[in-house]
Design a protein around this motif. Sequence first.
Motif, mmCIF file in Angstrom:
data_model
loop_
_atom_site.group_PDB
_atom_site.id
_atom_site.type_symbol
_atom_site.label_atom_id
_atom_site.label_comp_id
_atom_site.label_asym_id
_atom_site.label_seq_id
_atom_site.Cartn_x
_atom_site.Cartn_y
_atom_site.Cartn_z
ATOM 1 N N LEU A 15 4.133 5.456 -5.630
ATOM 2 C CA LEU A 15 4.065 5.417 -7.092
ATOM 3 C C LEU A 15 3.007 6.395 -7.616
ATOM 4 O O LEU A 15 3.259 7.149 -8.555
ATOM 5 C CB LEU A 15 3.736 3.987 -7.542
ATOM 6 C CG LEU A 15 3.488 3.751 -9.021
ATOM 7 C CD1 LEU A 15 4.730 4.068 -9.842
ATOM 8 C CD2 LEU A 15 3.057 2.301 -9.277
ATOM 9 N N GLU A 16 1.844 6.399 -6.979
ATOM 10 C CA GLU A 16 0.765 7.238 -7.498
ATOM 11 C C GLU A 16 1.037 8.728 -7.261
ATOM 12 O O GLU A 16 0.712 9.554 -8.108
ATOM 13 C CB GLU A 16 -0.583 6.793 -6.907
ATOM 14 C CG GLU A 16 -0.958 5.401 -7.446
ATOM 15 C CD GLU A 16 -2.326 4.905 -7.035
ATOM 16 O OE1 GLU A 16 -2.903 5.448 -6.073
ATOM 17 O OE2 GLU A 16 -2.824 3.949 -7.684
ATOM 18 N N MET A 24 7.708 -0.257 -9.095
ATOM 19 C CA MET A 24 6.860 -1.402 -9.479
ATOM 20 C C MET A 24 7.613 -2.721 -9.345
ATOM 21 O O MET A 24 7.051 -3.727 -8.923
ATOM 22 C CB MET A 24 6.314 -1.203 -10.890
ATOM 23 C CG MET A 24 5.240 -0.126 -10.939
ATOM 24 S SD MET A 24 4.399 -0.012 -12.536
ATOM 25 C CE MET A 24 5.418 1.170 -13.386
ATOM 26 N N ILE A 83 0.842 -1.195 0.000
ATOM 27 C CA ILE A 83 0.000 0.000 0.000
ATOM 28 C C ILE A 83 0.882 1.252 0.000
ATOM 29 O O ILE A 83 0.614 2.223 -0.716
ATOM 30 C CB ILE A 83 -0.941 0.003 1.225
ATOM 31 C CG1 ILE A 83 -1.964 -1.128 1.094
ATOM 32 C CG2 ILE A 83 -1.658 1.338 1.366
ATOM 33 C CD1 ILE A 83 -2.774 -1.374 2.361
ATOM 34 N N MET A 106 7.431 -3.640 -5.845
ATOM 35 C CA MET A 106 6.082 -4.138 -5.517
ATOM 36 C C MET A 106 5.919 -5.582 -5.976
ATOM 37 O O MET A 106 5.375 -6.416 -5.248
ATOM 38 C CB MET A 106 5.013 -3.252 -6.178
ATOM 39 C CG MET A 106 4.892 -1.879 -5.540
ATOM 40 S SD MET A 106 3.795 -0.774 -6.469
ATOM 41 C CE MET A 106 2.181 -1.432 -6.009
ATOM 42 N N ILE A 148 9.333 2.659 -12.567
ATOM 43 C CA ILE A 148 9.563 1.242 -12.892
ATOM 44 C C ILE A 148 10.224 0.530 -11.720
ATOM 45 O O ILE A 148 9.863 -0.590 -11.363
ATOM 46 C CB ILE A 148 10.407 1.115 -14.183
ATOM 47 C CG1 ILE A 148 9.572 1.611 -15.372
ATOM 48 C CG2 ILE A 148 10.862 -0.330 -14.404
ATOM 49 C CD1 ILE A 148 10.342 1.711 -16.681
ATOM 50 N N LYS A 205 2.394 1.689 -3.402
ATOM 51 C CA LYS A 205 1.360 2.152 -4.334
ATOM 52 C C LYS A 205 1.156 3.657 -4.156
ATOM 53 O O LYS A 205 1.080 4.406 -5.135
ATOM 54 C CB LYS A 205 0.044 1.413 -4.082
ATOM 55 C CG LYS A 205 -1.108 1.927 -4.920
ATOM 56 C CD LYS A 205 -2.393 1.171 -4.590
ATOM 57 C CE LYS A 205 -3.541 1.574 -5.474
ATOM 58 N NZ LYS A 205 -4.531 2.420 -4.763
ATOM 59 N N LEU A 253 3.453 9.547 -9.982
ATOM 60 C CA LEU A 253 2.812 9.640 -11.301
ATOM 61 C C LEU A 253 2.058 10.961 -11.438
ATOM 62 O O LEU A 253 2.037 11.574 -12.504
ATOM 63 C CB LEU A 253 1.833 8.473 -11.498
ATOM 64 C CG LEU A 253 2.443 7.075 -11.648
ATOM 65 C CD1 LEU A 253 1.359 6.004 -11.562
ATOM 66 C CD2 LEU A 253 3.215 6.943 -12.960
#
Lengths: 278, 216
Positions: free
Chosen positions: A251-252, A271, A245, A274, A268, A248, A255
Motif C-alpha cells: 500500500l505504501e 486496505m 506488514i 488488511m 482501497i 502495508k 501511495l
Amino acid sequence: MTALPVMSTNPPEISTDSLSLEDAIANLKQTEDPDLRYYAAWWLGRFRVNQPDVVDALVVALEDESSRSPDGGYPLRRNAARALGKLGEPRVVPALLASLQCEDYYVRGAAVESLGDLGDKVAIPRLLDFLDGGVEAATMMPGKPHLREPYDLILEALGSLGATEAVDQIKPFAEHSVEKVQYAAARAMYQLTGESSYGDVLVRALAAPDLQLRRAALMDIGAVGYMPGAEAIAETLAENSLKLIALKGLLETHLQQSPGDVLSDEAIHAMDLMDDLL
Amino acid sequence: MTVSSGSPQLQPLLDKLHSAGTAETVRFAVEDIAAAQLVEAVPILIEVLGYNNPGAAVAAVDGLITIGEPAVMPLMELLDGFNYGARAWALRALAGIGDPRGIDLLVKAAVEDFALSVRRAAARGVGKLHWQEFSGEGDRVAAQSKALETLIQVCDDPEWVVRYAAVTGLEALGHALESQLADERPHLIARLETVVLGDEAPALQARAKLALQRMA
C-alpha cells in the motif's frame, strides 16, 4: 530476499527503556567489552539514532579488528554495517563501499543491503563487479554454507537503486539454482522493468512449500509494490502479522508511486484485505 | 446446529484430525470440523488455536465464529491459560462473534495486552461488537461510550498495526453510534482527522482517510 522485520509475533516488543541512549553511545565508543559494543551497535540502528557522534562511532566500528568470531568473522562490523543502513546518513557510503572488500561474507552482505537502503547510485558499479562471470561463477563457497558472494542481497540492492543499466547482467540470475537468488533477481527485474511476468514469479513463490521462502516473497511483493499480488498475499499460508506488514508495504509503495488526494481503487482494495486480517 | 453428547458426527472428524501427520492435513481436518458447525466441536476448535499452525487456526476461528454464542463462555474461560499466539486467535474469534459479554475482555486486551497481535485483534473487536445484542438501550449507550474512549486511546499505540485496527474500529463504531452519543461523534471524527494528518505511517493516514470518506 528481504531481511525479515523484527517479528512481532515472537518475543514481546523490545522496550526502548532497556538501555538509555547515553549508555548505548558510551558502550559503542568503548573497546573494553566487545559484547556491550556489539549490542550497542545493533541497538542504535534498531532505534535509528541518527546523530553525528553515533554515525562516527559506527564508521570506526566498521574497521574494527578486535572483535572476531571463532570462524574468523567480524561480528561488530556486521552490526555496524547494518545500523548504518538504517540511519539514512549519506556520508557513510564511502565507508560502506570500502567494507565490501571485507573477507567476512556477512559483513559484505550487510554493507550491500545498507547501500541499497541508502539509495546512492554511486554504489552501482561496485555492486555490479560482484556479478562478473555471471551465473556460472556464482557457486557455493567451498567449506561454507553460502555462495561466494551474497548474490541475493546484491541483486536486491541493484533493484532498489534503480540500476536499469544492469538489467542484462541481472536477468540470467532469475535462472540461478538457488531459489532465493531467483526470487531476488525477479524482484530486481520487476523494479527495473515493471514487467508483470517478474511480479508473477514472486506471487508464485507465495505458494512455495518452504515457509521461509513464502515469508520472504511476502516482503518482496510489498517492497516492490506489485499490486496484482495483493489478493495472493492475503491468501498465503503465513502469519497474519506478516501478511499485514506485506500489505502495508504494498500500500505504501503504491501511495508513493501514485500520490494524490483521492484514494485509488487498488489502495482501497488493499486496505479491505488488511481489515480482514486484523 | 445440534447439541449431541454422543457426537456421532464429530467422532470421525476427530479421528481424521488425530491421524493427520502434516500441517496441511491437520488444516484439512480442522476445515472439515469447522464446516460441520457442531457445538460439541467447540473444545477441539479452541485446542487447535494453540497448535502453532496458522492455517488450521484460521479455519478454527472461522468455525468458532460460525458456531457463535455457544463458543463465547468456553473462549472466555480459556483465554487466561493461553500463550500469546493462541490468545490472539481466541480474541479474534471473540471479536468475530461480537457477543456483548466479550466487551470487558476486549477493552482490557486492546489497551494493555503485552502482545501486539492480541491488542490488534481486540481493538478490531471492540469496534465490531454486535451492538443490537446488548440487552437495553442504556447498556448499549454505555458500551459504545466505553468502546469509543478505548479506541481513541488505542490510536496512540506505539505499533502501527494496533493503531490501524483502532481506526477500523472507530469507523465501524461511527456507523453504529447511538443517537444519545451524537455529541461524541465530533470527537471520533477529530481523532481520525488527526491520524490522517499526523500519523507517521502513510498506510494509517490512508486508512483514516478512507474511514472518514465512508462515514461522510
